[in-house]
Design a protein around this motif. Structure first.
Motif, PDB file in Angstrom:
ATOM      1  N   HIS A  42       0.634  -1.199  -0.058  1.00  0.00           N
ATOM      2  CA  HIS A  42       0.037  -0.027  -0.006  1.00  0.00           C
ATOM      3  C   HIS A  42       0.818   1.367  -0.039  1.00  0.00           C
ATOM      4  O   HIS A  42       0.561   2.463  -0.629  1.00  0.00           O
ATOM      5  CB  HIS A  42      -1.098  -0.019   0.933  1.00  0.00           C
ATOM      6  N   ALA A  43       2.040   1.147   0.700  1.00  0.00           N
ATOM      7  CA  ALA A  43       2.971   2.453   0.603  1.00  0.00           C
ATOM      8  C   ALA A  43       3.194   2.332  -0.758  1.00  0.00           C
ATOM      9  O   ALA A  43       3.642   3.628  -1.296  1.00  0.00           O
ATOM     10  CB  ALA A  43       4.109   2.185   1.582  1.00  0.00           C
ATOM     11  N   ARG A 103       0.688   4.283  -3.257  1.00  0.00           N
ATOM     12  CA  ARG A 103       0.956   5.804  -2.837  1.00  0.00           C
ATOM     13  C   ARG A 103       1.680   6.415  -3.664  1.00  0.00           C
ATOM     14  O   ARG A 103       1.635   7.546  -3.833  1.00  0.00           O
ATOM     15  CB  ARG A 103       0.967   6.146  -1.277  1.00  0.00           C
ATOM     16  N   GLU A 104       2.965   5.851  -4.116  1.00  0.00           N
ATOM     17  CA  GLU A 104       3.785   6.324  -5.130  1.00  0.00           C
ATOM     18  C   GLU A 104       3.538   6.398  -6.497  1.00  0.00           C
ATOM     19  O   GLU A 104       4.129   6.966  -7.284  1.00  0.00           O
ATOM     20  CB  GLU A 104       5.206   5.798  -4.659  1.00  0.00           C
ATOM     21  N   THR A 139      -5.769   4.225  -1.881  1.00  0.00           N
ATOM     22  CA  THR A 139      -4.567   4.540  -1.725  1.00  0.00           C
ATOM     23  C   THR A 139      -3.701   5.228  -2.995  1.00  0.00           C
ATOM     24  O   THR A 139      -2.913   6.297  -2.616  1.00  0.00           O
ATOM     25  CB  THR A 139      -3.684   3.271  -1.244  1.00  0.00           C
ATOM     26  N   ARG A 179      -2.888   7.771  -6.012  1.00  0.00           N
ATOM     27  CA  ARG A 179      -2.856   8.913  -6.370  1.00  0.00           C
ATOM     28  C   ARG A 179      -4.170   9.146  -7.294  1.00  0.00           C
ATOM     29  O   ARG A 179      -4.124   8.312  -8.214  1.00  0.00           O
ATOM     30  CB  ARG A 179      -1.643   9.374  -7.225  1.00  0.00           C
TER      31      ARG A 179
END
Length: 316
Positions: free
Chosen positions: A191-192, A195-196, A221, A223
Motif C-alpha cells: 500500500h505504501a 501511494r507512490e 490509496t 494517487r
C-alpha cells in the motif's frame, strides 16, 4: 494409432511436429468441456489451453498419459486427480512472457493517450476531440509492479529503459538479487508503494501465497489520476471497486486483458464502465509466443510418450 487430443487451436508448426514424430493430432469438435468429455476416448495425450482439463474428462480418458498445458497457469487442470493416476501434467513457463509484457505496456500507452476514444472520435467525425483530449506522458512517471516474475521483469526493462519511467516492485517470493539485477527498488509494503504510483501493473499469479486484490482500500490509496493495467488474473481486481474508482474519476483509466468471468456476460457492468479498455485475454496471442508454447507442449507430449520425463512437470 498414437493420438494427441487438442482442445483449442494451437500453432500449425506444432501439429506438423507431432505428425512428423508419429503422433496424430485431433481437435475437439468444439472448444468446450462437454465436447472434450465426449470425444477424448483412447487418446494418450492432451494439449489444452485456457479450457483446462477437468476431473470428468480425466475419468473418460483411460489411456491418457500426459496433459500438456499451453501456458503457465494450470488452475483449470485437475492436477491432483491426474497425479493419482500417474498422468503427467506439464506447462510452458516463460514462453509468453515477452508478449504479455508488451501487451501491458501497450495497454498503458493506450489508456494514457486515449487511443480508443480517439479512434472512435475520428470515425464519428469528431475531429475536435484533439482539442479536448489530455493525454499523459509516461516519461518520468512512477510505475508500480505488483509481482516481479518473468513478465513483470520484461515490463520493468521496457518501462525504465525505453520510456524513462521510475519503476518499483513488490514481490515477497522473488530474491533480492533479481531486483538488483534489473535495477528495480524493492518495496515490502504494497500500500505504501501504491501511494507512490502513477501507473500500476498487476502480475501476481493465482497461486501466490498472499494473493493481492485491488479492492476499495487499494484504489483509495492510489494517487488521483492513476492508471491501472491487469494482464495477470481476473480475480486480482475487485470489479465493483474498479467501476466505482472509474466513475468517481479517481482513476484516469484502466485496461484489463483478463476478467473475472471469461467471456463476460453482456450484462456485466464492466462493459459499461468509463475510461476502461477491455481485451479478450490477448496477452500471449502473438505468433511468436503461440509457436513457442505449442512447440514446447508438443515436445513434452513426445517426451512422455517416449518414456522420458518432461521438462516442466506440475505437481499437486
Amino acid at each position: 494409432m498414437t493420438r494427441c487430443f487438442i482442445t483449442q487451436p494451437i500453432h500449425a508448426d506444432a501439429l506438423e511436429f507431432l505428425r512428423a514424430n508419429g503422433v496424430t493430432p485431433q481437435y475437439a469438435s468444439s472448444p468446450d468441456m462437454d465436447a472434450v468429455i465426449a470425444e477424448i476416448g483412447d487418446a494418450q495425450a492432451v494439449i489444452t489451453r485456457d479450457l483446462g482439463f477437468s476431473a470428468q474428462a480425466l475419468a473418460r480418458a483411460p489411456a491418457l498419459r500426459v496433459v500438456a498445458y499451453h501456458g503457465a497457469g494450470v488452475n483449470k487442470v485437475a492436477i491432483a486427480e491426474a497425479a493419482a493416476r500417474g498422468i503427467f501434467v506439464t506447462r510452458t513457463p516463460e514462453m509468453n512472457s515477452r508478449s504479455v509484457a508488451e501487451m501491458a505496456i501497450g495497454m498503458m500507452l493506450a489508456v494514457a493517450r486515449q487511443l480508443i476514444p480517439a479512434d472512435r472520435a475520428v470515425r464519428d467525425g469528431q475531429w475536435a476531440f484533439r482539442y479536448a483530449a489530455r493525454g499523459i506522458e509516461l516519461h518520468g512517471k512512477t510505475l508500480a509492479l505488483v509481482g516481479f516474475g518473468a513478465i513483470a521483469r520484461h515490463v520493468a526493462d521496457i518501462a525504465a529503459q525505453g520510456l524513462g519511467m521510475r519503476v518499483l516492485a513488490y514481490s515477497p517470493s522473488v530474491p533480492d538479487d533479481v531486483f538488483a539485477r534489473h535495477g528495480v527498488p524493492r518495496r515490502t509494503d504494497i500500500h505504501a508503494m501504491l501511494r507512490e504510483a502513477d501507473f500500476v501493473s498487476l502480475h501476481r499469479p493465482s497461486n501466490a501465497r498472499d494473493p493481492f486484490v485491488m479492492d476499495a482500500q487499494a484504489f483509495a490509496t492510489l494517487r488521483r489520476g492513476a492508471v491501472l493495467v491487469n494482464t495477470s488474473r481476473g480475480a486480482a481486481v475487485d470489479r465493483a471497486a474498479l467501476i466505482a474508482a472509474l466513475q468517481e474519476g479517481r482513476l484516469a483509466g484502466a485496461a484489463l486483458d483478463v476478467l473475472p468471468e471469461e467471456p463476460p456476460a453482456l450484462t456485466d457492468p464492466l462493459l459499461h464502465a468509463p475510461n476502461l479498455i477491455l481485451a479478450p485475454h490477448l496477452g500471449a496471442a502473438t505468433d511468436e509466443a503461440l509457436r513457442r508454447m505449442a512447440m514446447m507442449c508438443a515436445q513434452q507430449v513426445l517426451d512422455v510418450l517416449a518414456g522420458r520425463e518432461p521438462a516442466h512437470i506440475v505437481r499437486p
